[in-house]
Design a protein around this motif. Structure first.
Motif, PDB file in Angstrom:
ATOM      1  N   ASN A 159       0.863  -1.171   0.000  1.00  0.00           N
ATOM      2  CA  ASN A 159       0.000   0.000   0.000  1.00  0.00           C
ATOM      3  C   ASN A 159       0.905   1.227   0.000  1.00  0.00           C
ATOM      4  OD1 ASN A 159       0.823   0.419   2.697  1.00  0.00           O
ATOM      5  ND2 ASN A 159      -0.949  -0.681   3.500  1.00  0.00           N
ATOM      6  N   GLN A 160       0.324   2.393  -0.074  1.00  0.00           N
ATOM      7  CA  GLN A 160       1.123   3.610  -0.177  1.00  0.00           C
ATOM      8  C   GLN A 160       1.980   3.840   1.064  1.00  0.00           C
ATOM      9  OE1 GLN A 160      -1.694   6.680  -1.098  1.00  0.00           O
ATOM     10  NE2 GLN A 160      -1.545   6.314  -3.291  1.00  0.00           N
ATOM     11  N   ARG A 161       1.480   3.471   2.217  1.00  0.00           N
ATOM     12  CA  ARG A 161       2.221   3.675   3.461  1.00  0.00           C
ATOM     13  C   ARG A 161       3.509   2.845   3.478  1.00  0.00           C
ATOM     14  NH1 ARG A 161       1.095   0.723   7.943  1.00  0.00           N
ATOM     15  NH2 ARG A 161       2.377   1.311   9.679  1.00  0.00           N
ATOM     16  N   ILE A 162       3.390   1.576   3.115  1.00  0.00           N
ATOM     17  CA  ILE A 162       4.564   0.696   3.083  1.00  0.00           C
ATOM     18  C   ILE A 162       5.556   1.183   2.032  1.00  0.00           C
ATOM     19  CG2 ILE A 162       5.327  -1.642   2.494  1.00  0.00           C
ATOM     20  CD1 ILE A 162       2.677  -2.626   3.775  1.00  0.00           C
ATOM     21  N   GLU A 163       5.062   1.535   0.850  1.00  0.00           N
ATOM     22  CA  GLU A 163       5.939   2.020  -0.210  1.00  0.00           C
ATOM     23  C   GLU A 163       6.649   3.305   0.204  1.00  0.00           C
ATOM     24  OE1 GLU A 163       3.646   2.309  -3.794  1.00  0.00           O
ATOM     25  OE2 GLU A 163       3.299   0.141  -3.861  1.00  0.00           O
ATOM     26  N   ARG A 221      10.683   3.805   0.459  1.00  0.00           N
ATOM     27  CA  ARG A 221      11.371   4.894  -0.248  1.00  0.00           C
ATOM     28  C   ARG A 221      12.151   5.774   0.710  1.00  0.00           C
ATOM     29  NH1 ARG A 221       6.379   6.075  -2.490  1.00  0.00           N
ATOM     30  NH2 ARG A 221       6.046   4.884  -4.366  1.00  0.00           N
ATOM     31  N   GLY A 222      11.534   6.084   1.847  1.00  0.00           N
ATOM     32  CA  GLY A 222      12.194   6.929   2.836  1.00  0.00           C
ATOM     33  C   GLY A 222      13.433   6.282   3.410  1.00  0.00           C
ATOM     34  N   PHE A 223      13.343   5.006   3.753  1.00  0.00           N
ATOM     35  CA  PHE A 223      14.498   4.297   4.301  1.00  0.00           C
ATOM     36  C   PHE A 223      15.644   4.298   3.297  1.00  0.00           C
ATOM     37  CE2 PHE A 223      17.118   0.557   4.703  1.00  0.00           C
ATOM     38  CZ  PHE A 223      17.480   0.607   6.035  1.00  0.00           C
ATOM     39  N   ARG A 237      21.464   8.811   0.693  1.00  0.00           N
ATOM     40  CA  ARG A 237      21.957  10.173   0.916  1.00  0.00           C
ATOM     41  C   ARG A 237      23.151  10.158   1.860  1.00  0.00           C
ATOM     42  NH1 ARG A 237      16.714  10.975  -0.358  1.00  0.00           N
ATOM     43  NH2 ARG A 237      16.157  12.891  -1.443  1.00  0.00           N
ATOM     44  N   ARG A 238      23.070   9.317   2.868  1.00  0.00           N
ATOM     45  CA  ARG A 238      24.178   9.217   3.825  1.00  0.00           C
ATOM     46  C   ARG A 238      25.434   8.691   3.139  1.00  0.00           C
ATOM     47  NH1 ARG A 238      24.366   7.173   9.664  1.00  0.00           N
ATOM     48  NH2 ARG A 238      26.535   7.610  10.125  1.00  0.00           N
ATOM     49  N   ILE A 239      25.283   7.682   2.301  1.00  0.00           N
ATOM     50  CA  ILE A 239      26.433   7.117   1.589  1.00  0.00           C
ATOM     51  C   ILE A 239      27.039   8.135   0.632  1.00  0.00           C
ATOM     52  CG2 ILE A 239      27.077   5.397  -0.154  1.00  0.00           C
ATOM     53  CD1 ILE A 239      25.043   3.507   1.197  1.00  0.00           C
ATOM     54  N   CYS A 261       7.476  -3.749 -14.785  1.00  0.00           N
ATOM     55  CA  CYS A 261       8.266  -3.151 -13.711  1.00  0.00           C
ATOM     56  C   CYS A 261       9.340  -2.206 -14.198  1.00  0.00           C
ATOM     57  CB  CYS A 261       8.876  -4.259 -12.858  1.00  0.00           C
ATOM     58  SG  CYS A 261       7.646  -5.323 -12.107  1.00  0.00           S
ATOM     59  N   SER A 262       9.361  -1.919 -15.511  1.00  0.00           N
ATOM     60  CA  SER A 262      10.393  -1.028 -16.019  1.00  0.00           C
ATOM     61  C   SER A 262      10.050   0.444 -15.807  1.00  0.00           C
ATOM     62  CB  SER A 262      10.617  -1.277 -17.516  1.00  0.00           C
ATOM     63  OG  SER A 262       9.469  -0.903 -18.245  1.00  0.00           O
ATOM     64  N   GLN A 263       8.772   0.723 -15.530  1.00  0.00           N
ATOM     65  CA  GLN A 263       8.377   2.100 -15.295  1.00  0.00           C
ATOM     66  C   GLN A 263       9.021   2.580 -13.993  1.00  0.00           C
ATOM     67  OE1 GLN A 263       4.653   0.675 -14.705  1.00  0.00           O
ATOM     68  NE2 GLN A 263       4.096   0.483 -16.840  1.00  0.00           N
ATOM     69  N   GLU A 264       9.658   3.723 -14.061  1.00  0.00           N
ATOM     70  CA  GLU A 264      10.339   4.254 -12.876  1.00  0.00           C
ATOM     71  C   GLU A 264       9.311   4.835 -11.914  1.00  0.00           C
ATOM     72  OE1 GLU A 264      13.531   3.732 -12.274  1.00  0.00           O
ATOM     73  OE2 GLU A 264      13.576   2.686 -14.175  1.00  0.00           O
ATOM     74  N   ASP A 265       9.480   4.551 -10.643  1.00  0.00           N
ATOM     75  CA  ASP A 265       8.546   5.004  -9.610  1.00  0.00           C
ATOM     76  C   ASP A 265       9.351   5.729  -8.547  1.00  0.00           C
ATOM     77  OD1 ASP A 265       6.464   5.351  -7.880  1.00  0.00           O
ATOM     78  OD2 ASP A 265       6.469   3.302  -7.154  1.00  0.00           O
ATOM     79  N   TYR A 266       9.331   7.041  -8.579  1.00  0.00           N
ATOM     80  CA  TYR A 266      10.139   7.813  -7.646  1.00  0.00           C
ATOM     81  C   TYR A 266       9.323   8.412  -6.523  1.00  0.00           C
ATOM     82  CZ  TYR A 266      13.686   7.318 -11.143  1.00  0.00           C
ATOM     83  OH  TYR A 266      14.585   6.792 -11.996  1.00  0.00           O
ATOM     84  N   GLY A 267       8.015   8.478  -6.693  1.00  0.00           N
ATOM     85  CA  GLY A 267       7.094   8.976  -5.676  1.00  0.00           C
ATOM     86  C   GLY A 267       7.550   9.925  -4.695  1.00  0.00           C
TER      87      GLY A 267
END
Length: 173
Positions: free
Chosen positions: A45-49, A53-55, A61-63, A167-173
């Motif tokens: 669902n959107q919450r899990i996704e 993404r956030g993790f 970003r840290r790397i 699954c080739s469509q990029e999903d950056y949300g």
């Protein structure tokens, strides 16, 4: 779990002696694999996704040494690292697992559970999301019927092409 895997390698992420490409390979092999362990069986669902993404975004970003004030988008980070978004990888795994289940013999419990429609009414309130419902919504987005998916899954090469295209469509949300 994935957070623990990331922080166990904290000395590597901070090191200036290790190249970023090496850090990204370590991230992909050690942290991301733990993050996506058994993700093909998760209901989405959107919450899990959003959490995934956030993790991933925070860790990459840290790397890369990108601070919050730099305002770099997830799309830019994906382009810099060459790592596909984690949500795409999860959806790809779900599609591959669905193909595996659809190729099973008709007497297998997983295939029976996929096609089973329990009778009766649920309790009042919002219906619970299930793996089957999330797969059903993906199926409707692709415009295929269950029969078409079933016949497509019987040919592994065709199923692989279908999953790759889906699954080739990029999903950056």
């Amino acid at each position: 779990m994935a957070s623990t895997a990331f922080y166990k390698l904290n000395n590597i992420w901070k090191s200036n002696r290790i190249m970023k490409d090496t850090k990204l390979k370590l991230f992909t092999s050690n942290v991301r694999s733990v993050l996506l362990c058994a993700s093909e069986t998760w209901r989405t669902n959107q919450r899990i996704e959003s959490k995934l993404r956030g993790f991933e975004g925070l860790r990459l970003r840290r790397i890369l040494g990108i601070r919050w004030e730099h305002r770099v988008t997830n799309k830019e980070i994906s382009e810099r690292t060459g790592i596909r978004p984690v949500v795409n990888e999860m959806k790809k795994r779900i599609c591959r697992w669905l193909g595996h289940v659809l190729r099973m013999s008709k007497s297998r419990h997983l295939l029976i559970a996929l096609t089973w429609n329990p009778q009766g009414a649920r309790k009042k309130g919002r219906p619970q999301g299930t793996w089957r419902r999330s797969v059903e919504s993906e199926r409707m987005e692709s415009g295929k019927t269950w029969n078409e998916l079933n016949s497509l899954a019987q040919d592994r090469c065709e199923w692989g092409k279908y999953v790759g295209a889906l699954c080739s469509q990029e999903d950056y949300g």
